[in-house]
Scaffold this motif. Sequence first.
Motif, PDB file in Angstrom:
ATOM      1  N   PHE A 100       0.838  -1.191   0.000  1.00  0.00           N
ATOM      2  CA  PHE A 100       0.000   0.000   0.000  1.00  0.00           C
ATOM      3  C   PHE A 100       0.876   1.245   0.000  1.00  0.00           C
ATOM      4  O   PHE A 100       1.765   1.403   0.827  1.00  0.00           O
ATOM      5  N   GLU A 101       0.580   2.136  -0.941  1.00  0.00           N
ATOM      6  CA  GLU A 101       1.360   3.358  -1.113  1.00  0.00           C
ATOM      7  C   GLU A 101       0.747   4.474  -0.274  1.00  0.00           C
ATOM      8  O   GLU A 101      -0.413   4.835  -0.449  1.00  0.00           O
ATOM      9  N   LEU A 125      -3.053   7.178  -5.840  1.00  0.00           N
ATOM     10  CA  LEU A 125      -4.405   7.160  -6.393  1.00  0.00           C
ATOM     11  C   LEU A 125      -4.543   6.231  -7.594  1.00  0.00           C
ATOM     12  O   LEU A 125      -5.485   6.355  -8.375  1.00  0.00           O
ATOM     13  N   THR A 126      -3.613   5.297  -7.742  1.00  0.00           N
ATOM     14  CA  THR A 126      -3.737   4.321  -8.816  1.00  0.00           C
ATOM     15  C   THR A 126      -4.859   3.331  -8.486  1.00  0.00           C
ATOM     16  O   THR A 126      -5.235   3.160  -7.314  1.00  0.00           O
ATOM     17  N   ASN A 127      -5.371   2.662  -9.500  1.00  0.00           N
ATOM     18  CA  ASN A 127      -6.402   1.647  -9.276  1.00  0.00           C
ATOM     19  C   ASN A 127      -5.902   0.557  -8.329  1.00  0.00           C
ATOM     20  O   ASN A 127      -6.636   0.102  -7.446  1.00  0.00           O
ATOM     21  N   LEU A 156     -12.152  -0.912 -11.015  1.00  0.00           N
ATOM     22  CA  LEU A 156     -11.481  -1.937 -10.227  1.00  0.00           C
ATOM     23  C   LEU A 156     -11.891  -3.363 -10.542  1.00  0.00           C
ATOM     24  O   LEU A 156     -11.153  -4.298 -10.227  1.00  0.00           O
ATOM     25  N   PHE A 157     -13.061  -3.548 -11.160  1.00  0.00           N
ATOM     26  CA  PHE A 157     -13.501  -4.907 -11.466  1.00  0.00           C
ATOM     27  C   PHE A 157     -12.505  -5.586 -12.401  1.00  0.00           C
ATOM     28  O   PHE A 157     -12.122  -5.044 -13.436  1.00  0.00           O
ATOM     29  N   GLY A 158     -12.104  -6.806 -12.028  1.00  0.00           N
ATOM     30  CA  GLY A 158     -11.160  -7.570 -12.827  1.00  0.00           C
ATOM     31  C   GLY A 158      -9.742  -7.482 -12.329  1.00  0.00           C
ATOM     32  O   GLY A 158      -8.929  -8.364 -12.647  1.00  0.00           O
ATOM     33  N   LEU A 159      -9.405  -6.445 -11.563  1.00  0.00           N
ATOM     34  CA  LEU A 159      -8.069  -6.337 -11.009  1.00  0.00           C
ATOM     35  C   LEU A 159      -7.887  -7.375  -9.907  1.00  0.00           C
ATOM     36  O   LEU A 159      -8.720  -7.468  -9.002  1.00  0.00           O
TER      37      LEU A 159
END
Length: 263
Positions: free
Chosen positions: A89-90, A103-105, A197-200
């Motif tokens: 986590f950034e 703020l990346t996905n 976010l779906f699929g990540l």
Amino acid sequence: TRGAQRCANPTARRVKLLDSLFSRWLLPARHSSSLPPSSQELQSSLPISSATAVQSAVGGGSQEAFPDIEMPDLNMEDDDDFDLFASGFEIKDPSQDPSDEELTNDNILRIILLESTDQETNELVWRCLGYRYDHDTDTWDSSKVFPKWREKFPSPPDLIGVRRIYTKDVDQPVLKANQALVKSIPMDFKNGIRKHLFGLREFFGLKMEGLTPNKTRRAQCANWLLYYRDALHGKSLDQLRAEKEQRKQEAAEAEQQQQQQQQ
């Protein structure tokens, strides 16, 4: 502490790992307007060995007070590269503006997947709202906060419920703050999680089974962060006001054209 310090003595290192685990998952957070306790504060405030406390909670002790905790699998037979909190986590310095990397996905998805602490999640949202931490005064400055939000919340509110206590007298302020955050998301951005976010990492939404207030609020914070990133990030208040006025004008013109067509 954010991570376990290296130690040549395996036994002492394990104690340090358990100390770190206790401070991150089991010790109630301080007031939301301050940072988590330091390692010195932890050592002076614990009435019993933190290793004993962890064994009690994880072993035969009750976990009812911590219904949302997913305890990590501690492999104590690890090598020197072992990192208990290597979630990826950034999170940047709380006195700085939110960065693109935060703020990346992928990073926002980590909030939903419980790979950030409650305090880290709160702080990222706070900074996006405009709060900045002042290291000198140990307080959060609200001078850059969105004006309407600052009127309601001059100090950064707990949006998650770091204490994990859901009685009305304790949780009501958290619930109201979280609801205000959700309400501020325009309709066009309500489906940000599904869109981005779906699929990540094979994520396709939260399941009703096992859903808790903590998980729900994390998802709501994540959705707000997606909205902030796409619509607000990097823009001044003057820019945002100008864009709002333009949208109003375009909506008025569209309504006028529709009325003319109906006549």
